[in-house]
Enzyme design. Structure first.
Site, PDB file in Angstrom:
ATOM      1  N   GLU A 104       0.343  -1.116   0.177  1.00  0.00           N
ATOM      2  CA  GLU A 104      -0.144  -0.534  -0.194  1.00  0.00           C
ATOM      3  C   GLU A 104       0.794   1.103  -0.282  1.00  0.00           C
ATOM      4  OE1 GLU A 104      -1.088  -2.801   1.608  1.00  0.00           O
ATOM      5  OE2 GLU A 104      -2.510  -3.010   1.161  1.00  0.00           O
ATOM      6  N   HIS A 174     -12.413  -5.035   8.228  1.00  0.00           N
ATOM      7  CA  HIS A 174     -12.993  -4.620   6.984  1.00  0.00           C
ATOM      8  C   HIS A 174     -14.433  -3.999   6.817  1.00  0.00           C
ATOM      9  CE1 HIS A 174     -10.396  -8.439   5.877  1.00  0.00           C
ATOM     10  NE2 HIS A 174     -10.528  -8.238   4.820  1.00  0.00           N
TER      11      HIS A 174
END
Lengths: 370, 389
Positions: A104, A174
């Site tokens: 990322e 999530h």
């Protein structure tokens, strides 16, 4: 005023037996019914799209019209884990739509560099929960590039997309809503759409915006929100909130999925409590539309802000502080926030954690009865 | 099949109760089994090419692998029934890795891994019932139901981590604590082929080598980072060399004895003060990345079938044991039945045990209560949740 106090007298306590939840099967996640909207006729031909298809359409328009545009991220080439990039690699080639490794910080740093060099760059972070390794790049590079270089350079052609928000079973990693962290970075823009028509117009606006934009897609809406979306490109304004329902007693403020929860809250407030609510979708978190918010609260005198992200330091805190500063003399009651609790997003009891209808209604009762 | 001459034989009489059958068989109490070849990086020599395995050890390894396999199958079924929700990453196919490594480690050697953690959770001493209950969010779960699939813990088992690669610097830190306390322990820090491209992994390598930390880095390479084949994600797929200045071993991790000997070598390496070492466990997962992934859009069914048929760690170990006459076929069947019973009972418990108390929503955010604030309450908890306790 007086009529509201008598309303309060008529109302009984909002019943909620926490123990009973554990005895029956809980329904998970944010509870709402999606209300489809329609696009301005002037935007031309439409096609039935859900939210992820609206995102694909926006990216398709971008890749078609801007030869410098590239789209990359983890797994975007086959279509993406949420299918937001289906068909784009086949249509525009793997030089323009490609996968990155699982890195990322690398993805966003690389994207910033590409944007600084002048290309239209749309990077995807697979889940908003994973954006944190990239936060240094965002905070220290992207947001400060123009300022520190005295306008010599900027990464305005950068847009970073990420899915956020509760989905009913996402648990700790999530389901997060990180917009609060990003609202604290002058130099970037933060946008959250509530549905497909909004999503396409706002994403195109972000891509065309001369400043780096962070576009967070409420993942629970990817499939559940379906509308007739214009097939051509169009933009919606960044930095402008939208009043969805006009009302006179309480201003409800939310964004993303929470807008739909608040729609139901407004309906219930009217039918159960006889309270008329005005509903505002912020759409842009940073820079936020002060004018629309203050005008509404000065009119109604009561303000309820709701978001999934935890309470302390959440974006609602900024809204509440600003509202009380600008609307003080018009306020009938303190500004209220209904938010996620100050805990990690839970694996269990998500239903208790979220700012659901019952909690919002209870807060409206408090506002009316103050 | 890897096999060499057996060393010691003993005549054993097996009395079968019930049907009154007397079965006499010539079973060995131990055998020398070959390991599969290793590849070395910056090492003069590697692990042993054959190893003594007793029949007790053989039974244990077989049983543990069979339990992990059946437990993961049960988890998959529970997921399909929606008793487990969210994200569930199954370890089926990789059993030889955790069982083989655990054969050499003891419970004082800390282990930290990523989210494909159920197999490790079991070998680290968490009963099947506690693993499955954690998955279904029950109070009997090993993290009280608060962590779920990716966050299971036990003494000297630091999880269970959802963010890819984040556990690797943590592992280096745990190894440092071992060294600081002069504990004579190694820390096993596992990560996958996808995580191998994370920057923080290299930061951890550097610190571990700089400070000679007793850390065994283990890359469980199952050939796919979610749906991405390793060749498409990594400029170098020789993961055992990517520690660069850290010596490395490539291990065929579909064979439990091969894994065991590599771990023995690695543990000796670290404990002799030579600093960290990197093991690449080349393995395979039969299921998709998670229960949301069928696992067939990026690899062929034939590939998965072929791995199951030709390279399954449990089936090949079973064959090895039978051929080496270490364990009788009837015993293996009994183990299978006993494992089935254990997992079936655990599934029942996971479906019916009590859910946690609602107060678990807001406990353990801080130490409780935070020091100096005895009346601390989590902000935002409304009176309905709060009064549930």
């Amino acid at each position: 005023g007086g009529s509201c106090r008598s309303l309060a007298a008529r109302l009984g306590p909002v019943c909620l037996d926490a123990a009973s939840f554990s005895r029956r099967r809980l329904s998970f996640g944010p509870q709402f019914v999606y209300t489809p909207e329609s696009a301005d006729k002037s935007l031309g031909e439409t096609s039935r799209m859900n939210l992820f298809q609206a995102v694909t359409s926006a990216l398709d328009n971008t890749l078609a019209n801007d030869p410098s545009a590239v789209v990359f991220g983890e797994d975007v080439a086959f279509g993406g884990v949420f299918r937001c990039t289906v068909g784009l690699k086949d249509k525009y080639g793997k030089d323009r739509v490609f996968n990155t490794p699982l890195s990322e910080q690398g993805i966003v740093g690389f994207a910033i560099g590409h944007a600084v060099a002048g290309a239209t760059t749309v990077a995807e972070i697979q889940f908003g929960d994973y954006i944190f390794p990239a936060f240094d790049q965002i905070a220290n590079e992207a947001s400060k590039y123009r300022y520190r270089s005295g306008n010599h350079f900027n990464c305005g052609s950068l847009t970073v997309r990420a899915p956020i928000g509760a989905v009913g079973h996402g648990a700790l990693y999530h389901s997060q809503s990180p917009e609060g962290f990003f609202a604290h970075l002058p130099g970037i823009k933060v946008v959250i759409p509530r549905g497909p028509i909004q999503a396409k117009g706002l994403l195109l606006a972000c891509i065309n915006d001369p400043d780096p934009c962070f576009y967070f897609e409420p993942k629970i809406l990817y499939r559940s929100a379906v509308e007739d979306v214009p097939v051509n490109g169009y933009v919606l304004p960044i930095g402008k909130a939208e009043v969805l329902i006009e009302g006179s007693d309480v201003t409800l403020i939310g964004y993303g999925t929470q807008v739909h929860v608040l729609r139901e809250v407004a309906r219930l407030a009217q039918s159960e409590l006889g309270v008329s609510c005005e509903l505002i979708d912020m759409r842009t978190i940073l820079p936020f539309d002060e004018e629309t918010v203050y005008a509404s609260v000065c009119k109604t005198g009561r303000c309820l802000i709701a978001h999934e992200a935890p309470l302390t330091g959440g974006f609602g805190a900024e809204l509440a502080a600003s509202v009380q500063e600008h609307c003080f003399l018009n306020l009938e009651a303190p500004v209220r926030r209904v938010a996620g609790h100050d805990t990690p997003f839970p694996h269990i009891f998500e239903n208790f954690y979220l700012p659901n209808q019952r909690r919002c209604l209870a807060a409206i009762k408090d506002l009316i009865g103050y | 099949m890897p096999l060499s001459s057996s060393a010691i034989r003993a005549n054993l009489l097996l009395l079968r109760g019930g049907c009154g059958l007397f079965v006499s068989s010539r079973l060995a109490s131990s055998a020398m089994l070959s390991t599969r070849p290793y590849k070395l990086h910056k090492l003069e020599s590697g692990p042993a090419s054959e190893a003594q395995v007793t029949s007790d050890e053989a039974r244990k390894y077989y049983r543990d692998m069979a339990t992990v396999r059946r437990m993961e199958t049960a988890a998959g079924n529970l997921y399909k029934e929606k008793a487990i929700r969210g994200f569930c990453h199954l370890y089926s196919g990789q059993e030889a890795c955790c069982v083989g490594m655990e054969a050499v480690l003891d419970r004082n050697d800390p282990v930290i891994t990523a989210y494909r953690a159920h197999g490790w959770t079991y070998t680290r001493g968490v009963p099947v019932k506690a693993v499955l209950s954690e998955l279904t969010g029950r109070a009997s779960g090993c993290a009280k139901g608060k962590g779920g699939s990716m966050h299971m813990y036990n003494h000297n088992f630091y999880g269970g981590n959802g963010i890819v690669g984040a556990q690797v610097p943590l592992g280096a830190g745990i190894a440092f604590a071992q060294k600081y306390r002069e504990d004579k322990r190694v820390c096993v820090t596992l990560y996958g082929d996808g995580a191998a491209n994370q920057g923080q992994v290299f930061e951890a390598f550097n610190m571990a080598k700089l400070w000679d930390l007793p850390c065994i880095f283990v890359c469980e390479n199952n050939k796919y980072g979610m749906g991405t084949a390793v060749e498409r994600a990594a400029a170098s797929t020789a993961y055992y060399t990517r520690g660069d200045y850290i010596p490395g071993l490539w291990v065929d991790a579909m064979d439990v004895i091969t894994v065991r000997e590599a771990t023995r070598f690695a543990k000796d390496w670290c404990l002799s003060g030579k600093g960290p070492i990197l093991l690449e466990m080349e393995t395979y997962r039969y299921h998709g990345h998670s229960m949301s992934d069928p696992g067939t859009s990026y690899r062929t069914r034939e590939e998965v079938q072929s791995m199951r048929q030709m390279r399954d760690p449990i089936a090949s170990f079973r064959q090895t044991l039978l051929t080496a006459e270490l364990v009788a076929e009837e015993e293996l069947k009994e183990i299978d039945q006993s494992v089935r019973k254990e997992v079936d009972e655990a599934v029942q418990a996971a479906k019916t045990n009590a859910v946690p108390d609602p107060k678990e929503l807001y406990t353990n955010v801080y130490s409780q209560p935070p020091s100096g604030q005895p009346n601390y309450r989590i902000r935002g908890i409304d009176q309905f949740t709060w009064s549930a306790n």
